[in-house]
Design an enzyme around this catalytic site. Structure first.
Site, PDB file in Angstrom:
ATOM      1  N   ASN A  88     -10.427  -0.591  -0.988  1.00  0.00           N
ATOM      2  CA  ASN A  88      -9.472  -0.661   0.122  1.00  0.00           C
ATOM      3  C   ASN A  88     -10.140  -0.532   1.494  1.00  0.00           C
ATOM      4  O   ASN A  88     -10.860   0.438   1.741  1.00  0.00           O
ATOM      5  CB  ASN A  88      -8.477   0.509   0.026  1.00  0.00           C
ATOM      6  N   ASP A 142       0.855  -1.190   0.000  1.00  0.00           N
ATOM      7  CA  ASP A 142       0.000   0.000   0.000  1.00  0.00           C
ATOM      8  C   ASP A 142       0.897   1.249   0.000  1.00  0.00           C
ATOM      9  O   ASP A 142       2.107   1.139   0.268  1.00  0.00           O
ATOM     10  CB  ASP A 142      -0.877  -0.067   1.270  1.00  0.00           C
TER      11      ASP A 142
HETATM   12  P1  13P Z   1      -9.479   3.146   5.299  1.00  0.00           P
HETATM   13  O1  13P Z   1      -8.428   3.099   6.350  1.00  0.00           O
HETATM   14  O2  13P Z   1     -10.318   4.366   5.383  1.00  0.00           O
HETATM   15  O3  13P Z   1     -10.295   1.890   5.271  1.00  0.00           O
HETATM   16  O4  13P Z   1      -8.751   3.260   3.877  1.00  0.00           O
HETATM   17  C1  13P Z   1      -7.898   2.229   3.477  1.00  0.00           C
HETATM   18  C2  13P Z   1      -7.066   2.620   2.314  1.00  0.00           C
HETATM   19  O5  13P Z   1      -7.504   3.311   1.414  1.00  0.00           O
HETATM   20  C3  13P Z   1      -5.699   2.088   2.278  1.00  0.00           C
HETATM   21  O6  13P Z   1      -4.914   2.658   1.274  1.00  0.00           O
END
Ligand code: 13P
Length: 284
Positions: free
Chosen positions: A230, A82
């Protein structure tokens, strides 16, 4: 089945208009629980690691547990990095066995973001690894990145088209009004912009900031082209709350029972999201 790149997974999801859940996990147990949920529903799944999680365990350890879980899994599983700003760190992940990565140079000016993204694309593509890149600034806090509301800005469709031209990303992450973390009020999602960007880039879109969005918003975004959805913050809450609640309710110093309760809570949470995103049965 082994780990696979998210590129094929997301191209299929984009065409068939469902969302593949991309879940941030932090250890073997939370990963195993999330993949178990995908297996129960025969759904493809993306397991995401933050840079901090990789730094905590080390690249080799994360890949060892991921390979172990994916090798015994009948559904497609991708291991994704990520938000990462550092091409060297991305290279280390690719070398270690990540099958998908995200370069996040969105805080840089457009031309610089594009140049860095192209450079990382060459590296990822040569290794058969799918790439995600961001344009605009998604608000909220994710890992060590914090974007104040007043600094968040939406991706411009003209710029998005320019950015993605001749750049076959596995998935594109334009800022469309969602934010990482817990929403303070009703999020204002720029659905029109999402639709236009999806059409003009022709790429599957990543929906960031999934925690706290309503079922309707998820469904609408998926119908408009969000193939990767996500979820991080909700899993952090589930991870901590299930642990604390089990101990409070049972007053037991039994790590295996606490971990079992924690995995069960994560499994259930992921099952609900997969059903909502419409990917049940798509991993056969
Ligand atoms: P949240 O933490 O709001 O679920 O978002 C996750 C995300 O977009 C990780 O890149």
């Amino acid at each position: 089945m082994g780990l696979e790149s998210m590129k094929g997974m997301l191209a299929k999801a984009g065409k068939e208009q469902y969302g593949v859940g991309a879940f941030n996990t932090v250890d073997y147990a939370s990963t195993k629980a999330a993949v178990t949920a995908a297996e129960e529903l025969a759904a493809p799944i993306i397991i995401q690691t933050s840079v901090k999680t990789v730094q905590l365990w080390g690249h080799a350890t994360v890949v060892t547990w991921m390979k172990d879980i994916a090798a015994n899994s009948p559904v497609p599983v991708a291991l994704h990095l990520d938000h990462c700003k550092d091409p060297d760190f991305i290279r280390q992940c690719i070398d270690a066995g990540w099958t998908s990565v995200m370069i996040d140079a969105s805080a840089k000016p457009f031309e610089e973001n594009l140049a860095i993204t192209r450079q990382v694309f060459e590296m990822a593509d040569a290794a058969g690894v799918g790439l995600e890149a961001e344009l605009g600034e998604i608000g909220g806090v994710e890992d060590d990145k914090s974007v104040a509301d007043e600094d968040a800005y939406l991706a411009d469709p003209d710029k998005a088209e320019m950015f993605c031209k001749d750049l076959p990303l596995a998935v594109f992450a334009p800022a469309i009004g969602t934010a990482h973390g817990v929403y303070k009020g009703e999020p204002k999602i720029a659905f029109d912009r999402l639709e236009e960007i999806a059409k003009r880039t022709g790429l599957p879109i990543a929906l960031h900031g999934g925690t706290g969005l309503s079922d309707d918003v998820f469904k609408r975004c998926i119908a408009l082209g969000c193939a990767k959805v996500n979820i991080s913050t909700q899993l952090k809450y589930t991870f901590i709350d299930s642990f604390v609640n089990y101990h409070q309710d049972h007053q037991a110093y039994e790590p295996v029972k606490v971990l079992t309760a924690q995995m069960e809570a994560i499994r259930k949470t992921v099952v609900d999201y997969i059903r909502l995103f419409g990917s049940e049965g798509k991993g056969k």
